[in-house]
Design a protein around this motif. Structure first.
Motif, PDB file in Angstrom:
ATOM      1  N   ARG A  42      34.259  41.749  53.018  1.00  0.00           N
ATOM      2  CA  ARG A  42      34.608  41.713  51.626  1.00  0.00           C
ATOM      3  C   ARG A  42      33.868  42.694  50.756  1.00  0.00           C
ATOM      4  O   ARG A  42      32.855  43.162  51.310  1.00  0.00           O
ATOM      5  N   LYS A  44      34.291  45.190  46.808  1.00  0.00           N
ATOM      6  CA  LYS A  44      34.806  45.591  45.620  1.00  0.00           C
ATOM      7  C   LYS A  44      35.178  46.976  45.414  1.00  0.00           C
ATOM      8  O   LYS A  44      34.165  47.996  45.852  1.00  0.00           O
ATOM      9  N   GLY A  48      40.327  46.603  43.391  1.00  0.00           N
ATOM     10  CA  GLY A  48      39.645  45.090  43.129  1.00  0.00           C
ATOM     11  C   GLY A  48      38.908  44.561  44.095  1.00  0.00           C
ATOM     12  O   GLY A  48      38.380  45.088  45.195  1.00  0.00           O
ATOM     13  N   VAL A  49      38.651  43.152  43.939  1.00  0.00           N
ATOM     14  CA  VAL A  49      37.612  42.281  44.846  1.00  0.00           C
ATOM     15  C   VAL A  49      38.607  42.060  46.042  1.00  0.00           C
ATOM     16  O   VAL A  49      39.520  41.406  45.883  1.00  0.00           O
ATOM     17  N   ARG A  50      38.073  42.239  47.175  1.00  0.00           N
ATOM     18  CA  ARG A  50      38.488  41.703  48.387  1.00  0.00           C
ATOM     19  C   ARG A  50      37.660  40.801  49.109  1.00  0.00           C
ATOM     20  O   ARG A  50      36.387  41.232  48.977  1.00  0.00           O
ATOM     21  N   ASN A  51      38.227  39.595  49.597  1.00  0.00           N
ATOM     22  CA  ASN A  51      37.412  38.629  50.273  1.00  0.00           C
ATOM     23  C   ASN A  51      37.975  38.407  51.614  1.00  0.00           C
ATOM     24  O   ASN A  51      39.244  38.614  51.676  1.00  0.00           O
ATOM     25  N   SER A  57      44.512  38.779  51.276  1.00  0.00           N
ATOM     26  CA  SER A  57      43.503  39.587  50.612  1.00  0.00           C
ATOM     27  C   SER A  57      42.318  39.676  51.331  1.00  0.00           C
ATOM     28  O   SER A  57      41.309  40.374  50.750  1.00  0.00           O
TER      29      SER A  57
END
Length: 103
Positions: A42, A44, A48-51, A57
C-alpha cells in the motif's frame, strides 16, 4: 564475505495493481523467471492512495531475482504491455545471492 561475479544477479521489484497478478505471474513464468515473491503493498503515488483493504484498489509487490537477460526481457515486456494502462513501477538492483544455482 567477498562478492563473486557468479553470484551477482538482478533483483526486479514491481509494484502494481493486484488485479493483474494472474497475468503477471503467467508472463514471469513465460519470460524465464525461476521464481518470485508476491506481497501485498500500500502507498501513495501519482495515481493516488492505494491500499490492500479492497481488491479493486489493492497493490502488490513482486520481487524477482534473475540473470541480466531475464531481467531485461521482463522489463521490456512490462513496459510494452502494462505501463500505459496500469499503475506500475519497476526498479532493478544488483544483489549477491548465496545459492546461485537457484537463479
Amino acid at each position: 564475505m567477498s562478492l563473486a561475479n557468479d553470484r551477482i544477479r538482478k533483483l526486479l521489484t514491481i509494484v502494481t495493481e493486484g488485479a493483474i497478478e494472474s497475468a503477471l505471474v503467467r508472463d514471469l513464468d513465460r519470460l524465464g523467471a525461476h521464481g518470485y515473491t508476491i506481497t501485498e503493498a500500500r502507498g501513495k503515488g501519482r495515481r493516488g492512495v492505494r491500499n490492500a483493504g479492497w481488491d479493486a484498489s489493492s497493490n502488490i509487490r513482486i520481487e524477482v531475482v534473475c540473470n541480466d537477460d531475464t531481467a531485461a526481457a521482463i522489463a521490456a515486456h512490462l513496459q510494452a504491455q502494462y505501463y500505459d494502462n496500469y499503475a506500475m513501477i519497476l526498479w532493478a538492483s544488483e544483489v549477491e545471492v548465496l545459492r546461485p544455482e537457484k537463479f
